[in-house]
Design a protein around this motif. Structure first.
Motif, mmCIF file in Angstrom:
data_model
loop_
_atom_site.group_PDB
_atom_site.id
_atom_site.type_symbol
_atom_site.label_atom_id
_atom_site.label_comp_id
_atom_site.label_asym_id
_atom_site.label_seq_id
_atom_site.Cartn_x
_atom_site.Cartn_y
_atom_site.Cartn_z
ATOM 1 N N VAL A 163 0.919 -1.155 0.033
ATOM 2 C CA VAL A 163 0.182 0.012 -0.224
ATOM 3 C C VAL A 163 0.956 1.203 0.020
ATOM 4 C CG1 VAL A 163 -1.783 1.469 1.246
ATOM 5 C CG2 VAL A 163 -1.834 -1.239 1.225
ATOM 6 N N GLY A 164 0.598 2.345 -0.975
ATOM 7 C CA GLY A 164 1.368 3.556 -0.736
ATOM 8 C C GLY A 164 0.937 4.356 0.086
ATOM 9 N N THR A 169 -4.429 5.367 -5.489
ATOM 10 C CA THR A 169 -4.993 4.164 -6.045
ATOM 11 C C THR A 169 -4.769 2.882 -5.209
ATOM 12 O OG1 THR A 169 -5.268 5.247 -8.148
ATOM 13 C CG2 THR A 169 -5.686 2.679 -7.883
ATOM 14 N N SER A 170 -3.472 2.625 -4.997
ATOM 15 C CA SER A 170 -2.814 1.503 -4.158
ATOM 16 C C SER A 170 -3.343 1.278 -2.603
ATOM 17 C CB SER A 170 -1.528 1.656 -4.046
ATOM 18 O OG SER A 170 -0.986 2.606 -3.214
ATOM 19 N N SER A 171 -4.170 2.303 -2.225
ATOM 20 C CA SER A 171 -5.015 2.140 -0.867
ATOM 21 C C SER A 171 -6.317 1.894 -0.817
ATOM 22 C CB SER A 171 -4.528 3.436 -0.196
ATOM 23 O OG SER A 171 -5.185 4.745 -0.616
ATOM 24 N N GLU A 172 -6.979 1.669 -2.098
ATOM 25 C CA GLU A 172 -8.392 1.572 -2.166
ATOM 26 C C GLU A 172 -8.762 0.034 -1.899
ATOM 27 O OE1 GLU A 172 -9.844 3.098 -6.040
ATOM 28 O OE2 GLU A 172 -8.985 5.193 -5.428
ATOM 29 N N SER A 173 -9.432 -0.118 -1.076
ATOM 30 C CA SER A 173 -9.852 -1.530 -0.500
ATOM 31 C C SER A 173 -10.343 -2.415 -1.638
ATOM 32 C CB SER A 173 -10.593 -1.475 0.599
ATOM 33 O OG SER A 173 -11.805 -0.779 0.355
ATOM 34 N N ALA A 174 -11.319 -1.908 -2.501
ATOM 35 C CA ALA A 174 -12.034 -2.764 -3.567
ATOM 36 C C ALA A 174 -10.952 -3.194 -4.704
ATOM 37 C CB ALA A 174 -13.084 -2.030 -4.107
ATOM 38 N N ILE A 227 -1.118 -1.931 5.651
ATOM 39 C CA ILE A 227 -2.488 -2.187 5.577
ATOM 40 C C ILE A 227 -3.318 -1.079 6.366
ATOM 41 C CG2 ILE A 227 -2.718 -3.761 7.793
ATOM 42 C CD1 ILE A 227 -4.722 -5.388 6.051
ATOM 43 N N ASP A 228 -2.606 -0.430 7.375
ATOM 44 C CA ASP A 228 -3.283 0.518 8.153
ATOM 45 C C ASP A 228 -3.498 1.623 7.418
ATOM 46 O OD1 ASP A 228 -0.717 0.303 8.553
ATOM 47 O OD2 ASP A 228 -0.608 2.041 9.861
ATOM 48 N N GLN A 229 -2.751 1.867 6.203
ATOM 49 C CA GLN A 229 -3.056 2.879 5.396
ATOM 50 C C GLN A 229 -4.191 2.925 4.181
ATOM 51 O OE1 GLN A 229 -1.107 5.705 5.595
ATOM 52 N NE2 GLN A 229 0.238 4.597 7.323
ATOM 53 N N ILE A 230 -4.746 1.806 4.139
ATOM 54 C CA ILE A 230 -6.066 1.619 3.448
ATOM 55 C C ILE A 230 -6.910 2.285 4.047
ATOM 56 C CG2 ILE A 230 -7.801 0.034 2.595
ATOM 57 C CD1 ILE A 230 -5.494 -2.274 2.789
ATOM 58 N N GLN A 231 -7.881 2.785 3.322
ATOM 59 C CA GLN A 231 -9.076 3.531 3.462
ATOM 60 C C GLN A 231 -10.290 2.820 4.237
ATOM 61 O OE1 GLN A 231 -10.100 5.627 -0.142
ATOM 62 N NE2 GLN A 231 -8.005 5.630 -0.772
ATOM 63 N N GLN A 232 -10.326 3.253 5.488
ATOM 64 C CA GLN A 232 -11.295 2.536 6.244
ATOM 65 C C GLN A 232 -10.969 1.117 6.378
ATOM 66 O OE1 GLN A 232 -14.962 3.918 4.194
ATOM 67 N NE2 GLN A 232 -15.476 4.533 6.208
ATOM 68 N N ALA A 233 -9.581 0.892 6.961
ATOM 69 C CA ALA A 233 -9.306 -0.349 6.707
ATOM 70 C C ALA A 233 -9.910 -1.537 7.786
ATOM 71 C CB ALA A 233 -7.640 -0.514 7.434
ATOM 72 N N GLU A 234 -10.200 -1.151 8.654
ATOM 73 C CA GLU A 234 -11.267 -2.214 9.793
ATOM 74 C C GLU A 234 -12.263 -2.596 8.965
ATOM 75 O OE1 GLU A 234 -11.449 -2.510 14.683
ATOM 76 O OE2 GLU A 234 -10.903 -0.370 13.578
ATOM 77 N N LYS A 235 -12.879 -1.397 8.395
ATOM 78 C CA LYS A 235 -14.401 -1.899 8.046
ATOM 79 C C LYS A 235 -14.153 -2.754 6.592
ATOM 80 C CE LYS A 235 -18.261 0.503 5.753
ATOM 81 N NZ LYS A 235 -18.643 2.055 4.992
ATOM 82 N N LEU A 498 -12.002 4.765 -16.792
ATOM 83 C CA LEU A 498 -11.893 4.181 -15.338
ATOM 84 C C LEU A 498 -12.395 2.892 -15.433
ATOM 85 C CD1 LEU A 498 -12.979 7.417 -13.353
ATOM 86 C CD2 LEU A 498 -10.592 6.188 -12.994
ATOM 87 N N TYR A 499 -13.575 2.616 -15.979
ATOM 88 C CA TYR A 499 -14.306 1.509 -16.248
ATOM 89 C C TYR A 499 -13.341 0.250 -16.668
ATOM 90 C CZ TYR A 499 -17.304 -2.561 -17.209
ATOM 91 O OH TYR A 499 -17.822 -3.689 -17.430
ATOM 92 N N LYS A 500 -12.836 0.765 -17.946
ATOM 93 C CA LYS A 500 -12.237 -0.391 -18.664
ATOM 94 C C LYS A 500 -10.753 -0.803 -17.861
ATOM 95 C CE LYS A 500 -13.295 -0.322 -23.529
ATOM 96 N NZ LYS A 500 -12.899 -0.465 -24.792
ATOM 97 N N ARG A 501 -10.294 -0.021 -17.031
ATOM 98 C CA ARG A 501 -9.194 -0.384 -16.115
ATOM 99 C C ARG A 501 -9.679 -0.959 -14.660
ATOM 100 N NH1 ARG A 501 -7.178 4.679 -15.446
ATOM 101 N NH2 ARG A 501 -5.645 3.557 -14.022
ATOM 102 N N GLY A 502 -10.882 -1.221 -14.647
ATOM 103 C CA GLY A 502 -11.278 -2.069 -13.536
ATOM 104 C C GLY A 502 -11.526 -0.880 -12.255
ATOM 105 N N HIS A 503 -11.664 0.487 -12.337
ATOM 106 C CA HIS A 503 -11.702 1.113 -11.370
ATOM 107 C C HIS A 503 -13.158 1.509 -11.077
ATOM 108 C CE1 HIS A 503 -7.189 2.557 -10.831
ATOM 109 N NE2 HIS A 503 -7.303 1.467 -11.636
#
Length: 933
Positions: A163-164, A169-174, A227-235, A498-503
């Motif tokens: 996670v950056g 983008t590297s911190s987006e959970s989905a 992993i703690d840098q992920i947005q809303q990691a615990e959720k 965005l969609y074609k790259r899976g975002h």
């Protein structure tokens, strides 16, 4: 060289230098620069394919290097219709390389042992927490350990994610979960539909992990750094709290200060501060690389300084060594040492580094440009490229930029990721904010506005790149400008990118911010497209329009908005047939996507017709043995399987398998037959040992591998051996024996040996009923398959109690009001109707109808199907008035559905037959059972 002769002394010198280099490649070319560049490109690609990947290069591949139409093919070849962002994957590979880019081990051996113990520990085991302060070396430790595992445990599958910066983008959970799921699917040779709905993706990940880990021979290790840098990691990382599959281990790293409270109970590996030996080793390594020698007194001074918690971490000491090495040959070491000793943490040391770089610059203009570069990188979403910096600041010359970036990179301030400049460490960004942005939010807003204007200008010039799609919506989101964000999203090319790259999650979050639900979003996109179509003229413009319509249709299909997905896909098809040619491969692509919607809608007649047209076009365009043809064959096979046309499905699957097998041998595909065969041989060697539970499991896996090769006879031999060994080692009542029995029964079912299948399913059911919980998935699996087999054999009285049990299990698993329960009720009602027990069937249909209405709404096709079944039942009981009323309602739903899809609906099959597909008993994911977890 011209005519084989050297044209100058410098060329002669170059050739002499190359001749003594091992494995050097030389391109001999005279002509234009572009032509020469193309020659080099071809040569490099050939080297990569032949020498590195070991692929066979065909003449066709060599000719098609510049074919833009095929440039998007790989994602669909490997993952069906799943969207895969090669950029995100490359970013992760580079992050791993950068994390492991250190020659100093820093006494990590003791930590390696602890990590090895985790892998070897018996299940179940919670995730291992690797904790430490910022810059303590967590990423370095994990990357070094990954390298050791890859070297010593080749059968272990390691999935990592670094996670950056927070909000990147590297911190987006989905996106993280999607990437891990796809990597698992890739290693399991599984191509399967995957939801793109972020909430469902996160919810379904534990099931995918269970399913795909069962297919893997060996351990799976999932490593998430920071992993703690992920947005809303615990959720969003709730799956970490659930029990993990037996062969899965998870390791996550966190900063001590930001670790969620609930995770602190997990087993923890805490990184100790560096000892004096490690400090000396790190500083010496940096100084030696610059030929700088320290006196004993200077070494002692550094050692005394690096004793506090904030000055003895790996990042601080590395930066300290680089600072001394940088000025050592040109300045006063004692003076710089004195300045360093006043810096009591990494951020303040970074500030000293930045000021020394500023002092080395020759003019105020260059110092101002340094500030601009750092600030604009800081406020961006994912970083900024060199070319973007030069366009943002026209006064910035290449020479100045190169000099600045060299200094910033050397001193660990900036790094490169996929061609973008970004901060190497979070503390570097913290320092820049303190140094340049203390004035507050106004300064940040000004730099964001600069980027907004730059990327907006690109949009106005119709230059929609992945960069503008990545940055502009995010910048509007950060500014809180909903109006401009809304307008940006309605730029169809931004959303398409965005969609074609899976975002997918990112795109949905933007729409949620502007206050639009899925349906209104779909309507706005469709209106924008119709407006855009008015100005579209010429073939090229119309082809582009068709692509936009297709993207919208696929997006809506992924959202589950099937009725709204049909119109754009239908329009895409019409445009391509007119603008290109009815037999063009892109027409086949439209037919394939439209058919996919009809399959989900259970409009099998429509879907079959479209798939057959797509198959015919693909065969004519590519030849009968192309992977695109295999894709259409697979789609048709799945469709036939859903309709219980097993023989037709099997013929198509075999044909598709032969095509993919041949393509895999040609391309060296990682998912190909060669690897499958190699693993089968490795597993055969493993089974030569004595009777053990592990060897019995391996035999079971071998049976599955031979099934995947359509070699049912050999599969039967291995599954029998697995059962016999398990009965000897574990006893005939062990749940693992039930697994072998179940797999063998499925095999006999496929071979139409129904009596044998019945006997084995009954034995498996007996064991599982005694050994497992009443709502266990493995029990449900056997109940379902045996019930369908009884029904197929005409043993309806035997099937009834199992269908009743299936209802009970689903109620316990999902709750009494879940649509899955309604489906089980309908299946039981259908059975009662076949037995002429309409009185028993009526309350089941009525209960199923209520569940469907509550879950899907009054006008859903499933409601219509159930109403139709109830109408037939009422008619047979002589209640004609009620039958007419129910049938009228069913037809209203049918007509509404027909209107939604342009009046082209075929007659839908009612649910008066069990919809479960028997062939799925022998699909790879069904056959490869691994018992309870």
């Amino acid at each position: 060289r011209e005519d084989g002769r050297v044209t100058s002394a410098s060329v002669q010198q170059l050739i002499e230098q190359i001749s003594c280099v091992n494995k050097a490649k030389m391109i001999d070319h005279v002509g234009g620069v572009e032509e020469g560049a193309y020659e080099i490109y071809n040569c490099v690609e050939k080297i990569i394919k032949q020498d590195i990947l070991g692929c066979e290069m065909t003449d066709l591949e060599g000719k098609d290097l510049g074919n833009k139409e095929d440039s998007t093919a790989p994602e669909e070849e490997v993952f069906g219709d799943v969207l895969w962002d090669a950029h995100d994957e490359r970013e992760q590979m580079e992050a791993f390389q950068q994390a492991s880019n250190s020659t100093c081990e820093l006494g990590f051996e003791k930590y390696f042992e602890r990590l090895n113990d985790l892998v070897a520990a018996p299940a179940p085991i919670p995730p291992l927490l690797v904790s430490g302060g910022p810059g303590s070396g967590k990423s370095l430790l994990l990357s070094k350990w990954i390298q050791l595992q890859q070297k010593h445990s080749p059968n272990t599958l390691i999935l990592y994610h670094f996670v950056g910066r927070p909000m990147s983008t590297s911190s987006e959970s989905a996106l993280i979960i999607k990437r891990l799921t796809l990597k698992l699917m890739q290693h399991s040779w599984l191509v399967s539909p995957l939801t793109f709905d972020p909430a469902k993706l996160l919810e379904e990940f534990p099931h995918w992990l269970e399913k795909l880990s069962a297919r893997h021979q060996g351990s799976i290790i999932i490593i998430i750094d920071s992993i703690d840098q992920i947005q809303q990691a615990e959720k969003h990382m709730k799956w970490l709290i659930d029990p993990l599959p037996v062969n899965v281990r998870v390791i996550v790293s966190v900063n001590v200060e930001t670790c969620p409270q609930a995770w602190r109970l997990w087993p923890t590996l805490h990184l100790d501060p560096l000892n004096s030996r490690d400090v000396k080793s790190l500083i010496s390594a940096e100084c030696n690389s610059a030929n700088v020698k320290l006196t004993k007194e200077q070494e002692k001074k550094l050692e005394r300084h690096c004793r506090s918690a904030t000055t003895c971490n790996a990042l601080y000491v590395t930066l300290l060594g680089k600072t001394i090495a940088c000025v050592g040959n040109t300045g006063n070491i004692d003076e710089i040492l004195q300045q360093c000793c006043q810096c009591q943490d990494t951020v303040s040391l970074y500030r000293l580094v930045l000021r020394s770089i500023q002092e080395s610059l020759q003019s105020d203009k260059e110092k101002g440009l340094l500030r601009e570069i750092l600030c604009v990188i800081g406020v961006s979403h994912n970083g900024v490229s060199e070319s973007e910096l030069m366009e943002l600041y026209p006064e910035l010359t290449s020479a100045v930029l190169a000099s600045l970036l060299h200094s910033l990179h050397k001193m660990c301030l900036l790094t490169y990721g996929c061609g973008l400049l970004k901060f190497q460490h979070l503390q570097a960004w913290e320092m820049v904010k303190l140094e340049y942005m203390e004035a507050g939010e106004n300064v940040v807003s000004a730099y964001r506005q600069k980027l907004v204007e730059y990327f907006t200008m690109q949009l106005s010039q119709d230059r929609v790149t992945w960069r503008s799609a990545d940055e502009l919506p995010w910048l509007f989101q950060q500014q809180g400008d909903k109006q401009k964000l809304h307008k940006c999203l309605l730029n169809l090319f931004v959303s398409q990118n965005l969609y074609k790259r899976g975002h997918f999650a990112e795109l949905l979050s933007y729409w949620q911010l502007v206050g639009k639900d899925k349906s209104s979003m779909a309507a706005e996109y469709f209106d924008s497209l119709k407006e855009y179509e008015k100005s579209s003229e010429g073939e090229e413009s119309m082809i582009c329009l068709a692509d936009l319509y297709e993207t919208l249709g696929r997006f809506l299909k992924d959202l589950g908005l099937l009725s709204q997905a049909v119109a754009p896909l239908q329009r895409s098809l019409e445009i391509r047939e007119t603008a290109l040619d009815p037999d063009h491969p892109r027409v086949a692509q439209s037919l394939h996507q439209l058919a996919g919607v009809y399959v989900q809608w259970k409009k099998f007649g429509n879907a079959e017709q479209l798939y057959k047209q797509a198959l015919e076009i693909s065969e004519n365009a590519y030849g009968a043995e192309h992977p695109r043809v295999a894709r259409e064959l697979d789609a048709l096979a799945t469709l036939y399987q859903k309709q219980n046309k097993y023989e037709q499905a099997e013929q198509l699957r075999k044909k598709s398998f032969k095509i993919r097998q041949k393509a895999a041998r040609q391309k060296g595909s990682l998912c190909g037959f060669a690897l499958l065969r190699q693993r089968a041989l490795q597993l055969e060697e493993l089974t030569l040992g004595k009777d053990t539970p592990d060897n019995a499991r391996t035999l079971n896996e071998l049976g599955v591998l031979y099934y995947l090769q359509n070699n049912l006879e050999t599969a039967e031999l291995f599954l029998k051996r697995s059962l016999e060994m398990r009965e000897r080692v574990l006893g005939s009542d062990h749940p693992d024996c039930a697994q072998s029995l179940n797999n063998l029964a499925a095999l006999y079912n496929e071979k139409k040996h129904y009596d044998k299948a019945e006997e084995l399913y009954e034995k498996a059911l007996d064991i599982r009923r005694r050994a497992l919980a009443p709502d266990h998935p493995s029990l449900a699996y056997t109940v379902k398959h045996l019930a369908v087999l009884y029904k197929k054999m005409g043993k309806l009285d035997k099937a009834v109690p199992l269908y009743e049990l299936a209802v009970e299990i689903r109620q316990k698993s999902f709750g009494p009001k879940h649509p899955s329960v309604a489906t089980a009720l309908v299946n039981l009602a259908v059975l009662y109707c076949q037995m002429k027990k309409q009185i028993e069937a009526l309350p089941l249909y009525e209960r199923a109808l209520k569940i469907y209405e509550d879950s899907f709404g009054q006008m859903h096709p499933r409601v219509g199907e159930t109403l139709k079944n109830l109408a037939v039942l009422s008619y047979e009981r002589g209640d004609f008035e009620k039958a007419a009323e129910l049938y009228k309602r069913a037809m209203e739903i049918k007509e509404a559905e027909t209107l939604l899809i342009g009046g082209k609906a075929t007659s839908r099959h009612s649910s008066s037959g069990d919809t479960f597909s028997l062939k799925s008993a022998l699909s790879p994911n069904a056959l490869l059972e691994h018992g309870q977890r």
